[in-house]
Design an enzyme around this catalytic site. Structure first.
Site, short mmCIF file in Angstrom:
data_model
loop_
_atom_site.label_atom_id
_atom_site.label_comp_id
_atom_site.label_asym_id
_atom_site.label_seq_id
_atom_site.Cartn_x
_atom_site.Cartn_y
_atom_site.Cartn_z
N ASP A 51 43.46 2.66 90.40
CA ASP A 51 42.26 2.19 89.70
C ASP A 51 41.54 3.33 88.99
OD1 ASP A 51 41.31 3.31 92.11
OD2 ASP A 51 39.52 2.05 92.09
N ASP A 67 39.98 6.02 89.81
CA ASP A 67 38.73 6.68 90.22
C ASP A 67 39.01 8.02 90.90
OD1 ASP A 67 39.67 5.70 92.65
OD2 ASP A 67 37.76 4.82 93.27
N ASP A 114 44.99 7.66 90.63
CA ASP A 114 45.43 6.60 91.53
C ASP A 114 45.35 5.28 90.76
OD1 ASP A 114 42.66 6.36 91.46
OD2 ASP A 114 42.48 5.82 93.56
N SER A 122 42.12 0.03 95.19
CA SER A 122 42.28 1.45 94.90
C SER A 122 43.73 1.90 95.13
CB SER A 122 41.29 2.27 95.73
OG SER A 122 41.22 3.59 95.26
#
Length: 545
Positions: free
Chosen positions: A299, A301, A297, A152
């Protein structure tokens, strides 16, 4: 046998099993340095095993059981496969996604080979893609589980391993400990059957996700100048395609951060909440006279939003974006339960009640929010929003970004901005101002000591407001499972929650004050800022921080 000799023997045994030449060579160099009497991190590398929990795995890349590497990932995949077999899913499908971090593709391939070796159908996403697309694919493809290789918004030296079950939600207890037990029971890697690299999922799954997300936007104004940054992550192409499909003009993309780069060269910490991470986007917004700045961010999500104000550009807090999205969906007539984590603002509960909709608080994390029955919308203050739980039971920075753009375009058509809508909400429900005090510890033993100090001697006032109620969240309640934390309810609707971070060596304190708004929202904001600062100061004293 000395402690060092035992440690060196353990490291050599690990290296003999490691299939990765790079980490094997790295460990051999550390062992050689230790034998020469040099100071090394060998003890830390072998200080237990990287813990598998409800967030899966996350840690620094490197050799040894306390790092992210092919040995740890292979054992984790084998443990997950054993858990799925034991729970009646033998022969089912497991879909595997990965981001653009160092070794994400390698860890995805190892996972696929272990899954096929265990008799599962391994479905591998066609390329580096956002985490919410993996969560979407689990349910769309009818899989028994899903794995996303991502850390992440962690620093570039980290990677991670996120596990979902067939309902499309992240794992929660007791599944995490049951999987961890099976990981611990994995024997020699040489004895694990490895199959093929799995089947590549068709690009059609990406198209289905893009169409599903774009379909969330209704007909309406589309005149909006947007600056966007994926922060060197994997969201760029997906976001641009969704905006185009929904009828928006192409955003101005921050060129230096447009393409995936696992080293994140322009940011010290690839999290849009961190100071400086959004500087390039805001500079481009000033240059292009944009209406809005949006970011994901790495990734994709999470979604961050910045708006123009009298002093330039201002980042909206996660609670503010959560309120805006809830306002938007309530205005559309979205029915169901509106949910947020306990550390998020209490405002959502008031908005839901005013709309005649149920509201629920959960523990921190989308593993809990995504499981709320009848979920209509869920969010947590750390920039995570679930706007389409029917298709993605996790936070999704792509769909949230689209709906923020839709709301901003509708406001612009009326000569208004997102801050005007926030003012409307404050007039109706009071100004709910939130802030956070986060303290990082070098000595991890100081974290439980801090929590015990607060448990033993709770403050009676904070920021001049009486502490009316103290709740020890570790005791659980009829509504919440036990978790390590304390909640202080203060006079006049204020609130403080203190909890150790689940992913970093920090104690986090979440503050909220509620100020009635008569006429001037700005005056209420000034009053709120003073109260929050006073609470912070008293909290530091009470906790010995």
């Amino acid at each position: 046998m000395t402690e060092l000799t035992a440690l060196i023997d353990q490291a050599r045994a690990w290296a003999a099993e490691d299939p990765d030449e790079q980490t094997r060579t790295e460990l051999e160099a550390v062992v050689a340095a230790a034998e020469r009497g040099e100071e090394t991190d060998l003890a830390d590398r072998f200080a237990g095993t990287l813990e598998f929990g409800t967030a899966g795995l996350r840690g620094a890349l490197g050799a040894g059981p306390n790092r992210m590497n092919r040995v740890v990932v292979t054992r984790t995949a084998a443990g997950l496969a054993a858990y799925l077999v034991d729970n009646g899913h033998r022969g089912g499908s497991v879909v595997i996604g990965f981001d653009a971090r160092h070794n994400s593709d390698v860890f995805a391939r190892d996972t696929a080979e272990i899954m096929t070796g265990a008799g599962f159908k391994a479905l591998v996403m066609p390329r580096t893609l956002p985490t919410p697309l993996l969560a979407f694919a689990i349910r769309e493809l009818g899989c028994a589980a899903g794995v996303m290789v991502t850390a992440s918004h962690n620093p570039p030296q980290d990677n991670g391993y996120k596990v979902y079950l067939g309902d499309g939600s992240q794992i929660v207890p007791p599944a995490d400990s049951e999987i961890a037990d099976r990981i611990a029971a994995v024997g020699s890697l040489a004895d694990l059957p490895r199959g093929g690299a799995g089947t590549l999922v068709s690009e059609e799954i990406v198209d289905r996700y893009l169409d599903t997300v774009a379909g969330l936007a209704e007909d309406g104004p589309r005149d909006l100048s947007v600056v966007y940054t994926p922060l060197h992550g994997v969201g760029g192409t997906t976001v641009q395609q969704v905006l185009e499909t929904a009828g928006f003009d192409a955003p101005h993309v921050v060129e230096q951060q447009e393409h995936p780069d696992p080293d994140f060269p322009t940011v010290s910490f690839p999290n849009p909440e961190e100071p400086g991470a959004m500087d390039l986007a805001m500079a481009l917004a000033a240059e292009t006279r944009a209406d809005l700045v949006v970011a994901n961010d790495p990734d994709a999500d999470r979604c961050a939003v910045a708006v123009p104000d009298a002093h330039g550009w201002r980042m909206l807090r996660g609670d503010e974006v959560g309120a805006l999205l809830a306002h938007h969906l309530i205005a559309r007539g979205r029915k169901g339960t509106y949910a947020n984590s306990i550390v998020s603002s209490s405002l959502l509960g008031k908005m839901a009640a005013a709309a005649g909709q149920p509201h629920e608080e959960t523990l921190t994390g989308f593993k809990w929010i995504g499981r709320v029955d009848g979920l209509a919308f869920g969010y947590e203050e750390a920039l995570g929003y679930c706007c389409d739980p029917e298709h993605v039971k996790d936070k999704d920075g792509v769909s949230a970004l689209l709906l923020v753009c839709e709301l901003a375009a509708a406001a612009k058509a009326e000569g208004r901005g997102l801050t005007d809508i926030l003012d409307d909400i404050a007039h109706q429900h009071g100004l709910h101002a939130t802030d956070q005090l986060s303290v990082r510890f070098d000595d991890l033993s100081d974290i439980p000591a801090t929590m015990e100090r607060l448990r033993g001697t709770p403050p009676t006032t904070l920021g001049g407001l009486a502490v009316e109620k103290v709740e020890d969240l570790s005791e659980g309640s009829a509504h919440l499972p036990p978790t390590d934390g304390l909640r202080y309810s203060l006079a006049e609707g204020a609130r403080v929650i203190v909890r150790p971070s689940g992913t970093e060596p920090k104690v986090k304190c979440y503050l909220e004050v509620v100020i009635p708004v008569e006429d001037d929202v700005d005056a209420a904001r000034i009053s709120a800022a003073g109260r929050l600062d006073a609470i912070k100061g008293d909290l530091r004293t009470a906790a010995g921080l």
